[in-house]
Design a protein around this motif. Structure first.
Motif, short mmCIF file in Angstrom:
data_model
loop_
_atom_site.label_atom_id
_atom_site.label_comp_id
_atom_site.label_asym_id
_atom_site.label_seq_id
_atom_site.Cartn_x
_atom_site.Cartn_y
_atom_site.Cartn_z
N UNK A 120 8.27 9.38 5.49
CA UNK A 120 9.66 9.27 5.05
C UNK A 120 10.28 8.03 5.70
N UNK A 121 11.44 7.65 5.21
CA UNK A 121 12.09 6.42 5.66
C UNK A 121 12.55 6.53 7.10
N UNK A 122 13.02 7.71 7.49
CA UNK A 122 13.52 7.88 8.86
C UNK A 122 12.42 7.69 9.89
N UNK A 123 11.26 8.28 9.63
CA UNK A 123 10.14 8.15 10.57
C UNK A 123 9.63 6.72 10.61
N UNK A 124 9.57 6.08 9.46
CA UNK A 124 9.16 4.68 9.40
C UNK A 124 10.12 3.81 10.22
N UNK A 125 11.42 4.01 10.03
CA UNK A 125 12.41 3.21 10.75
C UNK A 125 12.33 3.44 12.25
N UNK A 126 12.08 4.68 12.66
CA UNK A 126 12.02 4.98 14.09
C UNK A 126 10.81 4.31 14.75
N UNK A 135 0.81 -1.22 0.00
CA UNK A 135 0.00 0.00 0.00
C UNK A 135 0.84 1.27 0.00
N UNK A 136 2.14 1.16 0.22
CA UNK A 136 2.96 2.37 0.20
C UNK A 136 4.37 2.10 0.65
N UNK A 137 5.30 2.91 0.13
CA UNK A 137 6.72 2.70 0.42
C UNK A 137 7.04 2.89 1.90
N UNK A 138 6.33 3.78 2.55
CA UNK A 138 6.66 4.11 3.94
C UNK A 138 5.69 3.50 4.94
#
Length: 372
Positions: free
Chosen positions: A335-341, A313-316
């Motif tokens: 964004x990738x940073x927020x997803x990773x956190x 459903x989405x990259x992030x």
């Protein structure tokens, strides 16, 4: 005297070398690495955030940018972070919280003022009532609708926290046992000196947001509630070591912020405010809502909890898997940073045996009030 061989030809190089010594290489207050400022009057090296508080009562200089005289360097060499802390932190009550990188301004400011201006930690200060878990006074409380702040009379008697509409009222508006309370000064409201009070009642979280007119007053309330909890926890768990008791006096959120989620039976994402604690993920329509729209009781990987990194459903986007449901989640901002956190924070919970305030059968369960 300081030898020129140690510090080289310039005073700036000398103070830079001194700031790299063990103990001086972390902020004397919050522990942030490589502090670039120094309090001349107090003899300590501090980070840029703590330096702002020191400026209100002490001369502060930049290690890298300001000019230093030989006498100033000499004075700093005879002092330093370790030496000062051994004197001014001899008797820090367990209910106090020392600043840490990224902490709220009220924690940072009131610790520094208590330590250096009031000298509160140089000897036992148990005579202060708030250190015994007893306090009363006016606080501004946010109404349930989340629009207006009103003064309320709060009373902490060591066993419970009560508040009244008026000081002379005989019946409290609410009376919450101290063992059900958590407090944090890391509050996402537009008020200085604010505190969030969380009470776990019948398995559901109730939030109250309050603020005081001064930081010192707010810090006393924060410490008083922690002191009251310390006494209750020691009585309830006599086998606990002092460090474990201290670790359970209160806790901040592991992470909080906006994410989008889908309600049951729908694939339409809705923006919600999320808070993550060691046993649950809660979500709200607004940051200051008194009750969450839903709470997911978390457990360990062995109990069927996991985090899925990628979704179509989405990259992030990512998903929280529980034994009873899969929760697609999309961090805001995307964004990738927020997803990773968020993923790292959730994995921190699921990869450890839960503290288990609820029975195993409750884990993964939730109540939801989302409007489809």
């Amino acid at each position: 005297m300081i030898s020129k061989g140690i510090f080289g030809e310039t005073n700036r190089a000398g103070i830079a070398a001194l700031s790299k010594r063990k103990g001086n290489n972390i902020c004397s207050e919050c522990g942030e690495y490589d502090p670039e400022w120094a309090s001349l009057d107090q003899g300590v090296f501090v980070c840029i955030h703590c330096s702002g508080v020191f400026r209100s009562f002490s001369r502060v200089k930049s290690v890298a940018l300001d000019a230093w005289t030989p006498s100033e360097i000499e004075a700093m060499s005879e002092s330093g972070n370790n030496k000062v802390n051994k004197v001014l932190e001899v008797s820090v009550p367990d209910c106090w919280v020392k600043p840490y990188p990224g902490c709220s301004e009220v924690i940072r400011r009131e610790w520094i003022l208590a330590k250096y201006k009031k000298k509160e930690f140089v000897q036992d200060q148990i005579s202060y009532a708030y250190l015994r878990g007893v306090k009363e006074g006016w606080l501004f409380k946010l109404r349930k609708q989340g629009k207006n702040w009103q003064q309320r009379w709060f009373v902490l008697d060591g066993r419970s926290l009560r508040f009244y509409h008026q000081q002379q009222d005989t019946a409290p508006k609410h009376n919450i046992p101290i063992e059900r309370i958590n407090v944090t000064l890391e509050v996402a409201v537009d008020k200085s000196n604010a505190m969030q009070i969380m009470a776990r009642i019948n398995g559901r979280t109730r939030n109250m947001f309050v603020y005081a007119e001064t930081g010192a007053e707010m810090m006393q309330w924060f410490c008083a509630i922690r002191a009251a909890r310390q006494k209750v926890l020691k009585e309830k768990h006599p086998d606990w070591l002092s460090d474990k008791v201290k670790d359970n006096l209160s806790h901040d959120f592991i992470k909080c912020g906006y994410m989008q989620k889908t309600p049951p039976g729908s694939m339409k994402f809705q923006k919600r405010w999320f808070t993550l604690e060691e046993d649950r993920l809660s979500y709200y329509e607004n940051v200051v809502d008194p009750f969450p729209l839903g709470e997911i009781v978390l457990g360990s990987i062995s109990e069927g909890f996991s985090i899925e990194q990628s979704l179509s459903i989405g990259e992030f986007a990512f998903a929280l898997h529980t034994p009873k449901r899969i929760y697609p989640l999309l961090p805001v901002p995307e964004n990738q940073a927020e997803k990773a956190e968020w993923m790292t924070s959730l994995q921190q919970v699921t990869q450890q045996p839960p503290a288990s305030p609820s029975s195993p059968s409750m884990r993964g369960s939730t109540y939801e009030l989302d409007i489809l």
